[in-house]
Design a protein around this motif. Structure first.
Motif, PDB file in Angstrom:
ATOM      1  N   THR A  18       0.805  -1.134  -0.043  1.00 30.47           N
ATOM      2  CA  THR A  18      -0.122  -0.087   0.057  1.00 30.47           C
ATOM      3  C   THR A  18       0.852   1.164   0.078  1.00 30.47           C
ATOM      4  N   LYS A  19       0.218   2.441  -0.423  1.00 29.97           N
ATOM      5  CA  LYS A  19       0.987   3.750  -0.413  1.00 29.97           C
ATOM      6  C   LYS A  19       0.816   4.378   1.013  1.00 29.97           C
ATOM      7  N   THR A  20       1.690   4.610   1.530  1.00 29.99           N
ATOM      8  CA  THR A  20       1.406   5.546   2.812  1.00 29.99           C
ATOM      9  C   THR A  20       1.392   7.059   2.702  1.00 29.99           C
ATOM     10  N   ARG A  21       0.599   7.763   3.188  1.00 30.78           N
ATOM     11  CA  ARG A  21       1.005   9.385   3.378  1.00 30.78           C
ATOM     12  C   ARG A  21       1.836   9.506   3.836  1.00 30.78           C
ATOM     13  N   SER A  22       2.641  10.785   3.542  1.00 33.42           N
ATOM     14  CA  SER A  22       3.320  11.668   4.271  1.00 33.42           C
ATOM     15  C   SER A  22       3.066  11.877   5.605  1.00 33.42           C
ATOM     16  N   PRO A  23       3.992  11.902   6.510  1.00 35.19           N
ATOM     17  CA  PRO A  23       3.280  12.194   7.978  1.00 35.19           C
ATOM     18  C   PRO A  23       2.511  13.609   8.054  1.00 35.19           C
ATOM     19  N   LEU A  24       3.086  14.567   7.420  1.00 35.24           N
ATOM     20  CA  LEU A  24       2.530  15.716   7.219  1.00 35.24           C
ATOM     21  C   LEU A  24       0.824  16.054   6.712  1.00 35.24           C
ATOM     22  N   ARG A  25       0.632  14.880   5.822  1.00 36.13           N
ATOM     23  CA  ARG A  25      -0.653  14.827   5.213  1.00 36.13           C
ATOM     24  C   ARG A  25      -1.575  13.794   5.991  1.00 36.13           C
ATOM     25  N   SER A  26      -1.036  13.079   7.077  1.00 39.36           N
ATOM     26  CA  SER A  26      -1.933  12.507   7.929  1.00 39.36           C
ATOM     27  C   SER A  26      -2.817  13.485   8.738  1.00 39.36           C
ATOM     28  N   SER A  27      -3.973  12.783   9.413  1.00 42.50           N
ATOM     29  CA  SER A  27      -4.892  13.765  10.022  1.00 42.50           C
ATOM     30  C   SER A  27      -3.967  14.475  11.143  1.00 42.50           C
ATOM     31  N   VAL A  28      -3.315  13.739  11.907  1.00 41.92           N
ATOM     32  CA  VAL A  28      -2.620  14.344  13.058  1.00 41.92           C
ATOM     33  C   VAL A  28      -1.742  15.390  12.513  1.00 41.92           C
ATOM     34  N   GLY A  29      -1.049  15.203  11.328  1.00 44.88           N
ATOM     35  CA  GLY A  29       0.154  15.818  10.774  1.00 44.88           C
ATOM     36  C   GLY A  29      -0.714  17.288  10.355  1.00 44.88           C
ATOM     37  N   LEU A  30      -1.819  17.151   9.713  1.00 42.70           N
ATOM     38  CA  LEU A  30      -2.477  18.433   9.210  1.00 42.70           C
ATOM     39  C   LEU A  30      -3.059  19.243  10.494  1.00 42.70           C
ATOM     40  N   LYS A  31      -3.588  18.356  11.478  1.00 39.21           N
ATOM     41  CA  LYS A  31      -3.907  19.222  12.838  1.00 39.21           C
ATOM     42  C   LYS A  31      -2.695  19.920  13.275  1.00 39.21           C
ATOM     43  N   ALA A  32      -1.453  19.209  13.263  1.00 34.76           N
ATOM     44  CA  ALA A  32      -0.303  20.004  13.755  1.00 34.76           C
ATOM     45  C   ALA A  32      -0.018  21.284  13.064  1.00 34.76           C
ATOM     46  N   VAL A  33      -0.267  21.001  11.686  1.00 34.61           N
ATOM     47  CA  VAL A  33      -0.040  22.331  10.693  1.00 34.61           C
ATOM     48  C   VAL A  33      -0.900  23.549  11.298  1.00 34.61           C
ATOM     49  N   MET A  34      -2.111  23.003  11.327  1.00 32.02           N
ATOM     50  CA  MET A  34      -3.362  23.999  11.707  1.00 32.02           C
ATOM     51  C   MET A  34      -2.511  24.659  12.946  1.00 32.02           C
ATOM     52  N   ALA A  35      -2.045  23.893  13.999  1.00 32.50           N
ATOM     53  CA  ALA A  35      -1.884  24.366  15.434  1.00 32.50           C
ATOM     54  C   ALA A  35      -0.549  25.216  15.229  1.00 32.50           C
ATOM     55  N   VAL A  36       0.184  24.931  14.565  1.00 28.55           N
ATOM     56  CA  VAL A  36       1.738  25.656  14.550  1.00 28.55           C
ATOM     57  C   VAL A  36       1.325  27.094  13.980  1.00 28.55           C
ATOM     58  N   SER A  37       0.674  26.824  12.734  1.00 35.42           N
ATOM     59  CA  SER A  37       0.531  28.047  11.827  1.00 35.42           C
ATOM     60  C   SER A  37      -0.631  28.940  12.689  1.00 35.42           C
ATOM     61  N   GLY A  38      -1.664  28.334  13.436  1.00 33.66           N
ATOM     62  CA  GLY A  38      -2.659  29.096  14.309  1.00 33.66           C
ATOM     63  C   GLY A  38      -1.688  29.688  15.518  1.00 33.66           C
ATOM     64  N   ILE A  39      -0.763  29.006  15.993  1.00 30.11           N
ATOM     65  CA  ILE A  39      -0.061  29.886  17.357  1.00 30.11           C
ATOM     66  C   ILE A  39       0.789  30.904  16.537  1.00 30.11           C
ATOM     67  N   PHE A  40       1.301  30.819  15.468  1.00 31.43           N
ATOM     68  CA  PHE A  40       2.201  31.813  15.007  1.00 31.43           C
ATOM     69  C   PHE A  40       1.310  33.202  14.353  1.00 31.43           C
ATOM     70  N   LEU A  41       0.174  32.801  13.901  1.00 29.90           N
ATOM     71  CA  LEU A  41      -0.823  34.012  13.533  1.00 29.90           C
ATOM     72  C   LEU A  41      -1.478  34.794  15.085  1.00 29.90           C
ATOM     73  N   VAL A  42      -1.734  33.862  15.844  1.00 36.36           N
ATOM     74  CA  VAL A  42      -2.105  34.640  17.192  1.00 36.36           C
ATOM     75  C   VAL A  42      -1.179  35.319  17.991  1.00 36.36           C
ATOM     76  N   LEU A  43       0.029  34.758  17.759  1.00 36.63           N
ATOM     77  CA  LEU A  43       1.105  35.753  18.349  1.00 36.63           C
ATOM     78  C   LEU A  43       1.347  37.023  17.671  1.00 36.63           C
ATOM     79  N   TYR A  44       1.189  37.002  16.445  1.00 38.90           N
ATOM     80  CA  TYR A  44       1.327  38.246  15.528  1.00 38.90           C
ATOM     81  C   TYR A  44       0.267  39.025  16.125  1.00 38.90           C
ATOM     82  N   LEU A  45      -1.124  38.453  16.070  1.00 42.26           N
ATOM     83  CA  LEU A  45      -2.218  39.299  16.448  1.00 42.26           C
ATOM     84  C   LEU A  45      -2.081  40.083  17.804  1.00 42.26           C
TER      85      LEU A  45
END
Ligand code: HEM
Length: 243
Positions: A18-45
């Motif tokens: 089977t093909k596996t997704r890169s860790p970044l594209r897994s649901s946990v990876g995507l939530k981590a992307v949301m969180a890291v980018s969100g934290i950066f944006l909140v700090l800017y705000l």
């Protein structure tokens, strides 16, 4: 590629591939992307909101602060490099946030091909259901805001070297509709922040009733603090406190 015992996957002899997704594209990876980018944006705000409050210290001080922002990093970095690095970081964070949110939403939809005939009330709070539209409104607001107070194209003064004069002209009493528009955008941002911070904290910690209550309280305090801080400036100008 990855070895697996999944019987439904295509097999070559005894070996199932089977093909596996890169860790970044897994649901946990995507939530981590949301969180890291969100934290950066909140700090800017938070930094932007606190910086805006300098408007209460007068024109000279506020304009001096705005010019100082362009000098951060000197002499290590030449010219306005820091500002452009920050802008690039913000753009990457916004794009990553939208990409991860869209991918997660499409995946959730694909996992439930038949839509519920009746949407149950328990499916989420008002904020949860309006995250997508909230995000779109905030994005449109930021585009307007940049043309208003950064480039000056939509501002009555429109002189990027005079941010205090731009802000005072923008929220003048006769332009009450600008304050109204900013208020609607900032309140939308508040709902977005409250739900985003709450979801992020919930993904991180244990889901006990006490933890949920604490996460809800933290999200509410941060959202109200940021919203309230932002709204103080337009309302101070509208009411003549800052002129
Ligand atoms: C409601 C009150 C707000 C006021 C009075 C305000 C004021 C300003 C001013 C004066 C500037 C220009 C700074 C300069 O060029 O020296 C600016 C830039 C900016 N603001 Fe706001 N802002 C507000 C809310 C927001 C919100 C809610 C967001 C994001 C959702 C935001 C995002 C930005 C961004 C991205 C820039 C461009 C920074 C840059 O790269 O130069 N602002 N704002």
């Amino acid at each position: 590629m990855h070895w697996t015992t999944d019987r439904s996957a295509p097999s070559v002899g005894h070996v199932v591939i089977t093909k596996t997704r890169s860790p970044l594209r897994s649901s946990v990876g995507l939530k981590a992307v949301m969180a890291v980018s969100g934290i950066f944006l909140v700090l800017y705000l938070v930094a932007h909101m606190v910086g805006n409050l300098k408007v209460f210290t007068g024109a000279t001080s506020f304009d001096h602060y705005a010019h100082w922002l362009r000098d951060i990093g000197k002499p290590l970095l030449p010219g306005v490099w820091f500002l452009w690095i920050l802008r690039a970081g913000l753009l990457v964070a916004v794009l990553a946030h939208i990409w991860a949110a869209t991918t997660l939403a499409l995946r959730a939809r694909a996992a439930r091909p038949v839509r519920y005939a009746h949407r149950k009330k328990v499916q989420g709070s008002y904020a949860a259901r309006t995250m997508r539209w909230g995000g779109v409104i905030i994005l449109l607001f930021v585009i307007y805001h940049l043309l208003d107070l950064t480039t000056g194209h939509l501002n009555p003064v429109g002189d990027p070297s005079k941010p205090y004069a731009n802000v005072v002209a923008d929220f003048a009493p006769e332009r009450w509709y600008v304050t109204l528009f900013y208020t609607l955008a900032v309140v939308t941002l508040g709902f977005h922040l409250r739900h985003g911070i709450f979801s992020g904290l919930r993904s991180l910690g244990q889901q006990t009733p006490k933890g949920e209550r604490r996460n809800r309280a933290i999200a509410l305090v941060v959202a109200v603090g940021i919203c309230g801080g932002f709204l103080m400036v337009p309302f101070a100008v509208l009411t003549g406190l800052v002129s």
